[in-house]
Design a protein around this motif. Structure first.
Motif: not given
Length: 291
Positions: A87, A90-91, A95-101
């Protein structure tokens, strides 16, 4: 030496299957494959293999059927730390939105999630079963290697017979070498001094022949080579662990053959020495693979 052995045993709801394969190698190398934790238990398995085998590349494949399949082991602390670190990466990358992927990829990391309850050593009751099964497979492997060894022993004794015959021809030729040299020397001196009408002193010729005989004397080399051949045959017939001794003898015979070829100034002897070296090379290739 090549060979194959397999065994399967069952005890207390467990079943162990072991396959052992061997390939030629001057030294002993043990490779362990199969179910966990046995690839990591290589040192103990090698100690068992050494009771039966001294040379060769030995591949051991172990399969164990256990009463029930163990549940997945989730390393909670490790996963938690990985998620926090991922996490933050990614932050910081914007690109924090890439964390779930990316989280699902953590489960694919080798060694993170395991189905084996044994991290390094098997339980005592299971190891005793695997060890006895391994012993049975090694016994069958050695039976096959023994049959191959008998065939190789016949080949080595045949090579020994050929070497003995070539050495006997050398011994028969050696007295003639001195006479041929003396005859060639007389003819050469007569041709050189014939026109000048200079008499040839017989004592001078005999002294030169004696010097040649001393320089080209190979009686010691022939005797040592014969002694090595006798010991070679004895070791092969004994059928014990003699691979390294035979390898050393072949090396020593090669040295004697080299000296013999260098000192005996005769074409016929040189031809026999070439045959001896070729036969020794065949023997060397065989004995490198003998236990």
């Amino acid at each position: 030496m090549t060979g194959f052995g397999a065994a399967r045993q069952e005890h207390s709801g467990r079943a162990a299957a072991v396959e052992v394969r061997s390939l030629n190698n001057r030294y002993l190398k043990v490779v362990v494959r199969g179910d966990d934790p046995y690839p990591m238990y290589e040192a103990e398995i090698e100690r068992v293999v050494r009771r039966w085998v001294r040379r060769g590349t030995i591949t051991v494949h172990i399969t164990v059927e256990r009463p029930t399949l163990p549940a997945l082991r989730w390393p909670a602390d490790t996963l938690r730390a990985c998620l926090v670190e991922l996490r933050q990466i990614c932050q910081s990358a914007g690109c924090p939105e890439a964390f779930p992927h990316l989280t699902s990829g953590l489960l694919l990391l080798p060694g993170l999630v395991t189905t084996s309850p044994y991290l390094g050593t098997p339980p005592a009751d299971e190891w005793s079963l695997v060890e006895s099964t391994l012993e049975a497979a090694l016994e069958r492997l050695c039976d096959m290697r023994q049959r191959e060894g008998q065939a190789m022993a016949e080949d080595l004794l045949h090579i020994h017979h050929q070497l003995h015959a070539e050495l006997a021809r050398v011994q028969q030729r050696l007295p003639q070498v001195k006479e041929d040299y003396q005859q060639r020397l007389r003819e050469r001196v007569r041709q050189l001094l014939g026109e000048a009408a200079v008499p040839v002193e017989e004592t001078h010729l005999l002294r030169e022949v004696a010097l040649f005989a001393e320089r080209s004397d190979v009686s010691e080399e022939v005797a040592r080579l014969q002694a090595h051949l006798d010991q070679f045959a004895d070791l092969v017939r004994q059928g014990r662990e003699a691979g390294r001794k035979l390898e050393f003898l072949v090396q020593e015979m090669g040295r004697e053959a080299n000296t013999l070829g260098a000192k005996a100034a005769d074409v016929t002897v040189s031809r026999h020495v070439v045959e001896i070296k070729a036969l020794l090379e065949k023997a060397r290739e065989l004995v490198q693979n003998i236990e």
